[in-house]
Scaffold this active site. Structure first.
Site, mmCIF file in Angstrom:
data_model
loop_
_atom_site.group_PDB
_atom_site.id
_atom_site.type_symbol
_atom_site.label_atom_id
_atom_site.label_comp_id
_atom_site.label_asym_id
_atom_site.label_seq_id
_atom_site.Cartn_x
_atom_site.Cartn_y
_atom_site.Cartn_z
ATOM 1 N N LYS A 121 0.840 -1.207 0.000
ATOM 2 C CA LYS A 121 0.000 0.000 0.000
ATOM 3 C C LYS A 121 0.866 1.243 0.000
ATOM 4 O O LYS A 121 0.558 2.225 -0.674
ATOM 5 C CB LYS A 121 -0.943 -0.003 1.209
ATOM 6 C CG LYS A 121 -2.084 -0.974 1.041
ATOM 7 C CD LYS A 121 -3.091 -0.880 2.151
ATOM 8 C CE LYS A 121 -4.203 -1.906 1.949
ATOM 9 N NZ LYS A 121 -5.070 -2.028 3.105
ATOM 10 N N LYS A 225 -2.615 -10.191 -7.226
ATOM 11 C CA LYS A 225 -3.895 -10.594 -6.620
ATOM 12 C C LYS A 225 -5.057 -9.816 -7.247
ATOM 13 O O LYS A 225 -4.910 -8.639 -7.561
ATOM 14 C CB LYS A 225 -3.798 -10.271 -5.122
ATOM 15 C CG LYS A 225 -4.955 -10.703 -4.284
ATOM 16 C CD LYS A 225 -4.789 -10.216 -2.842
ATOM 17 C CE LYS A 225 -5.208 -8.771 -2.680
ATOM 18 N NZ LYS A 225 -5.435 -8.334 -1.304
ATOM 19 N N LYS A 228 -10.108 -5.062 -5.491
ATOM 20 C CA LYS A 228 -11.170 -4.101 -5.785
ATOM 21 C C LYS A 228 -10.627 -2.846 -6.435
ATOM 22 O O LYS A 228 -11.302 -2.192 -7.208
ATOM 23 C CB LYS A 228 -11.812 -3.652 -4.462
ATOM 24 C CG LYS A 228 -12.710 -4.644 -3.810
ATOM 25 C CD LYS A 228 -13.167 -4.091 -2.460
ATOM 26 C CE LYS A 228 -13.774 -5.200 -1.631
ATOM 27 N NZ LYS A 228 -13.743 -4.953 -0.210
HETATM 28 P P1 TYM Z 1 -10.573 -7.582 2.421
HETATM 29 O O1 TYM Z 1 -11.739 -6.677 2.572
HETATM 30 O O2 TYM Z 1 -9.455 -7.132 1.556
HETATM 31 O O3 TYM Z 1 -11.025 -8.998 1.909
HETATM 32 C C1 TYM Z 1 -12.043 -9.756 2.537
HETATM 33 C C2 TYM Z 1 -11.709 -11.227 2.438
HETATM 34 O O4 TYM Z 1 -11.522 -11.602 1.066
HETATM 35 C C3 TYM Z 1 -10.264 -12.268 0.906
HETATM 36 N N1 TYM Z 1 -9.702 -11.922 -0.415
HETATM 37 C C4 TYM Z 1 -9.291 -12.811 -1.325
HETATM 38 N N2 TYM Z 1 -9.276 -14.153 -1.329
HETATM 39 C C5 TYM Z 1 -8.810 -14.779 -2.433
HETATM 40 N N3 TYM Z 1 -8.350 -14.125 -3.539
HETATM 41 C C6 TYM Z 1 -8.339 -12.783 -3.583
HETATM 42 N N4 TYM Z 1 -7.916 -12.154 -4.681
HETATM 43 C C7 TYM Z 1 -8.823 -12.056 -2.437
HETATM 44 N N5 TYM Z 1 -8.984 -10.735 -2.162
HETATM 45 C C8 TYM Z 1 -9.509 -10.674 -0.915
HETATM 46 C C9 TYM Z 1 -9.400 -11.729 2.049
HETATM 47 O O5 TYM Z 1 -8.348 -12.604 2.355
HETATM 48 C C10 TYM Z 1 -10.409 -11.605 3.168
HETATM 49 O O6 TYM Z 1 -10.569 -12.840 3.825
HETATM 50 N N6 TYM Z 1 -7.846 -6.921 6.533
HETATM 51 C C11 TYM Z 1 -8.993 -7.598 6.006
HETATM 52 C C12 TYM Z 1 -10.299 -7.284 6.724
HETATM 53 C C13 TYM Z 1 -10.256 -7.542 8.210
HETATM 54 C C14 TYM Z 1 -10.314 -8.822 8.827
HETATM 55 C C15 TYM Z 1 -10.349 -8.556 10.212
HETATM 56 C C16 TYM Z 1 -10.345 -10.124 8.327
HETATM 57 C C17 TYM Z 1 -10.270 -6.595 9.180
HETATM 58 N N7 TYM Z 1 -10.315 -7.202 10.388
HETATM 59 C C18 TYM Z 1 -10.420 -9.596 11.136
HETATM 60 C C19 TYM Z 1 -10.406 -11.169 9.259
HETATM 61 C C20 TYM Z 1 -10.431 -10.908 10.650
HETATM 62 C C21 TYM Z 1 -9.201 -7.160 4.558
HETATM 63 O O7 TYM Z 1 -8.774 -6.115 4.158
HETATM 64 O O8 TYM Z 1 -10.003 -7.980 3.857
#
Ligand code: TYM
Length: 362
Positions: A121, A225, A228
């Protein structure tokens, strides 16, 4: 009414979250949401919408507020039945930021600077994070002074807030995609450190990373990856995409040289399409490779498109029914916030006492 026997054990607890930053992607769906929806019976599930994480990058206030509603509607449309789990907004629950602060005071800055997502980031914002041993404090090298001023501490402390999200519920299991594994490790370290210093308090959470779909890659650059925020609109499939958008995006996805359809490191584009296929069809890689023997990339793409169109149709239809029912969405978030708050207060109070903060006056 359910009969509660004195011997019946409480269900293990799941906590996981996603950021409300626009429409969910196929990566979010296959790496996360679809698996969450299969866990509702066996576990007591808490699913968060982490708006406080989202503000680590600039947000337009009305858009963020709308995105929270959109996210809850997408959660439900993807199969998170609100009668069988708790869905809440992070900022509605007291305790996430309080616990995050306590944990921040136990986290060496160097550990946060090493986080891959922070480095990625920061790089996007024009920073290079130095890994040199002498840079024990925060040290960024960059040519522009303006850019230096624009990186915020929230981005660095992001994983500590994430650890607080998990530990505040004493979650047993955290289902996530591969990209969150490193953050989970930090969370486990922090929990262990706290327990050692102040006596057993936190459950050490286990990550659950699915065997297929844990890392869905960009359709335009399969070495990155799927995300969004990709500027290239052909790179990402969103769960609300229309059938013709899906077909076009899969049709123009980058494949590899050669003609063979197999999972291999030197075939990242084809491997990605096979992962998507396998996650949706449930067919394992060897059987898929057999199935596509002698066939061309066109056939692979057309099967993947069909599977996607079929799977995402119900998600999209259900989303458009839900998104206009704000009263219903509010009721789901209210129930979720109440249940989450009840659990969160118990753990927060315990933590505050253990570290010596005085009891709140009653
Ligand atoms: P976020 O919002 O980026 O993504 C949500 C979930 O989707 C998964 N993910 C993916 N899995 C496979 N391939 C991809 N290209 C891909 N892109 C996203 C992520 O691994 C995630 O499971 N930091 C976290 C949010 C968070 C969180 C937490 C998660 C905040 N607090 C506590 C678990 C527990 C995030 O930005 O996810």
């Amino acid at each position: 009414m359910e009969k509660i026997s004195p011997l019946s054990k409480p269900k293990p607890v799941i906590l996981t979250c996603a950021q409300p930053t626009g429409n969910l992607t196929l990566g979010n769906y296959l790496g996360a949401l679809r698996n969450w929806s299969k866990m509702l019976e066996e576990y007591e599930c808490y699913f968060g919408i982490v708006d406080l994480h989202a503000i680590t990058v600039p947000q337009k206030p009305p858009v963020l507020r709308q995105n929270v509603y959109s996210c809850i509607a997408q959660y439900i449309a993807c199969g998170l039945d609100p009668k069988r789990c708790h869905q809440f907004v992070q900022s509605h629950v007291i305790g996430h930021t309080e616990l995050a602060w306590i944990l921040t005071c136990m986290t060496p800055i160097g550990e946060l600077q090493r986080m891959t997502q922070f480095k990625d980031k920061a790089a996007k914002l024009g920073f290079k994070v130095s890994n040199e041993p002498e840079s024990q404090g925060i040290k960024f090298t960059h040519d522009g002074v303006r850019a230096q001023a624009s990186i915020n501490a929230g981005l660095l402390c992001y994983p500590v807030l994430m650890a607080a999200d998990i530990l505040l519920y004493n979650a047993d299991l955290v289902p996530v995609g591969e990209d969150q594994r490193q953050h989970l490790e930090l969370c486990r370290d922090l929990a262990g450190r706290f327990n050692q210093k102040y006596s057993e308090t936190f459950t050490i959470p286990e990550p659950y990373v699915p065997s297929t779909g844990a890392r869905i890659m960009s359709l335009a650059d399969p070495l990155r990856k799927m995300s969004k925020s990709d500027d290239n609109e052909k790179a990402t499939i969103f769960v609300l995409d229309e059938p013709d958008q899906i077909t076009k995006k899969i049709g123009s996805s980058v494949t590899d040289s050669g003609t063979e359809i197999k999972v291999s490191q030197d075939k990242p584009g084809v491997s990605n399409l096979l992962s998507i296929h396998s996650s949706l069809s449930g067919i394992d890689f060897p059987s898929l490779e057999d199935h596509f023997l002698g066939k061309g990339y066109g056939e692979l793409k057309s099967e993947v498109s069909e599977l996607l169109v079929e799977t995402l149709r119900t998600v999209r239809e259900s989303y458009y029914e839900l998104i206009n029912d704000k009263t219903f969405l509010d009721s789901v978030l209210k129930e979720g916030a109440q249940a989450a708050q009840k659990r969160a207060f118990k753990i927060l109070n315990k933590v505050q006492r253990k570290i010596g903060l005085p009891d709140r006056p009653r």
